[in-house]
Write an enzyme that holds these catalytic residues in place. Structure first.
Site, short mmCIF file in Angstrom:
data_model
loop_
_atom_site.label_atom_id
_atom_site.label_comp_id
_atom_site.label_asym_id
_atom_site.label_seq_id
_atom_site.Cartn_x
_atom_site.Cartn_y
_atom_site.Cartn_z
N ARG A 43 0.86 -1.19 0.00
CA ARG A 43 0.00 0.00 0.00
C ARG A 43 0.89 1.23 0.00
O ARG A 43 1.36 1.67 1.03
CB ARG A 43 -0.87 -0.02 1.24
CG ARG A 43 -1.77 1.22 1.40
CD ARG A 43 -2.65 1.05 2.64
NE ARG A 43 -3.48 2.23 2.91
CZ ARG A 43 -3.06 3.28 3.62
NH1 ARG A 43 -1.83 3.32 4.14
NH2 ARG A 43 -3.87 4.31 3.85
N SER A 97 -12.72 -2.63 0.72
CA SER A 97 -12.93 -1.95 2.01
C SER A 97 -14.41 -1.65 2.17
O SER A 97 -15.03 -1.14 1.22
CB SER A 97 -12.19 -0.61 2.05
OG SER A 97 -10.83 -0.79 1.80
N LYS A 142 -4.39 6.04 8.40
CA LYS A 142 -5.18 6.45 7.23
C LYS A 142 -5.72 7.84 7.51
O LYS A 142 -6.57 8.01 8.39
CB LYS A 142 -6.31 5.45 7.00
CG LYS A 142 -7.11 5.67 5.72
CD LYS A 142 -8.11 4.53 5.53
CE LYS A 142 -9.15 4.82 4.45
NZ LYS A 142 -8.58 5.01 3.12
C1 LIG Z 1 -8.19 0.69 3.50
C2 LIG Z 1 -8.07 -0.67 3.68
C3 LIG Z 1 -9.06 -1.41 4.38
N1 LIG Z 1 -8.94 -2.75 4.53
C4 LIG Z 1 -7.87 -3.38 4.01
C5 LIG Z 1 -7.78 -4.87 4.22
F1 LIG Z 1 -7.35 -5.10 5.47
F2 LIG Z 1 -6.92 -5.41 3.36
F3 LIG Z 1 -8.99 -5.43 4.06
N2 LIG Z 1 -6.90 -2.75 3.33
C6 LIG Z 1 -6.94 -1.42 3.12
N3 LIG Z 1 -6.03 -0.82 2.47
#
Ligand SMILES: C=C1C=NC(C(F)(F)F)=NC1=N
Length: 221
Positions: A48, A119, A148
């Site tokens: 990411r 998500s 985030k």
């Molecule tokens: C914003 C996000 C929310 N959930 C997930 C995951 F954990 F992979 F499901 N990854 C992300 N980048």
């Protein structure tokens, strides 16, 4: 890697300790952090690369390739966040998309039987993701997070409980501020695993942090 869609059981097993990282989640060398996290027992990795000072273009491609080769060496599936073109260029094992990216339906058409994660923040988004071919959903933020910048309000485990109480058995991973101290409720409420960034990426001993989390998750069955 996938000639058919991944089975739910296999997806649930991969979600148990799902490490997510990009270059700006680390203070030390991300390659070393990933090696240590794998040694500690992570079951899945997501690349990411976003936010301040994130790599882009060629640099991002080569950085992703380096992390992907570490995952390949240890047989850990490699998921790419948001960037479907990069995932295809790398022949990654899957893609994770958010609500603001292109539709899961469109992404599913592009990636064939690779893993697709979405998500989600409410029941409607969960049901839509399933209908459009998601293999798992990320539910969160469970707890407050600094990682985030545009995260929604922490929702605890209520949506996980709501989905399970409706008899929906989609593989679920919880995300958002999860550590060894607060991971248990995610599993007890019906989550199949936890997704973490900081508790491993900024740990003085990433292998130890991963191992502690993995042992806790495995102790909860
Ligand atoms: C914003 C996000 C929310 N959930 C997930 C995951 F954990 F992979 F499901 N990854 C992300 N980048």
């Amino acid at each position: 890697m996938f000639l058919t869609r991944i089975a739910k059981k296999d997806m649930r097993d991969l979600l148990r300790l799902y490490f997510i990282m990009g270059s700006n989640n680390c203070q030390s060398d991300p390659k070393h952090v990933l090696e240590q996290a794998i040694k500690g027992g992570i079951s899945l990795f997501q690349f990411r690369e976003k936010g301040n000072a994130a790599f882009s273009g060629e640099e991002k491609y080569h950085f992703a390739k380096e992390l992907q080769s570490i995952c390949k060496k240890h047989m850990i599936p490699f998921i790419v966040n948001d960037d479907v073109e990069l995932a295809l260029a790398l022949n990654a094992d899957g893609v994770h998309i958010g609500q603001d990216d292109e539709s899961a339906e469109a992404v599913r058409r592009k990636i064939g039987d690779k893993i697709l994660g979405v998500s989600t923040h409410n029941l409607l988004e969960v049901e839509k993701a399933i209908a459009e071919g998601a293999d798992y959903v990320g539910i969160g933020p469970i707890y407050s997070t600094e990682t985030k910048v545009d995260a929604k309000a922490a929702q605890g485990t209520k949506l996980i409980l709501e989905v399970r109480n409706k008899g929906i058995n989609v593989p679920i991973v919880g995300i958002g501020g999860i550590t060894s101290e607060n991971a248990a409720p995610v599993m007890k409420s019906g989550g199949n695993g936890v997704s973490v960034i900081t508790t491993i990426s900024l740990s003085a001993d990433p292998a130890k942090s991963a191992r502690e989390l993995k042992e806790l998750i495995d102790s909860l069955g």
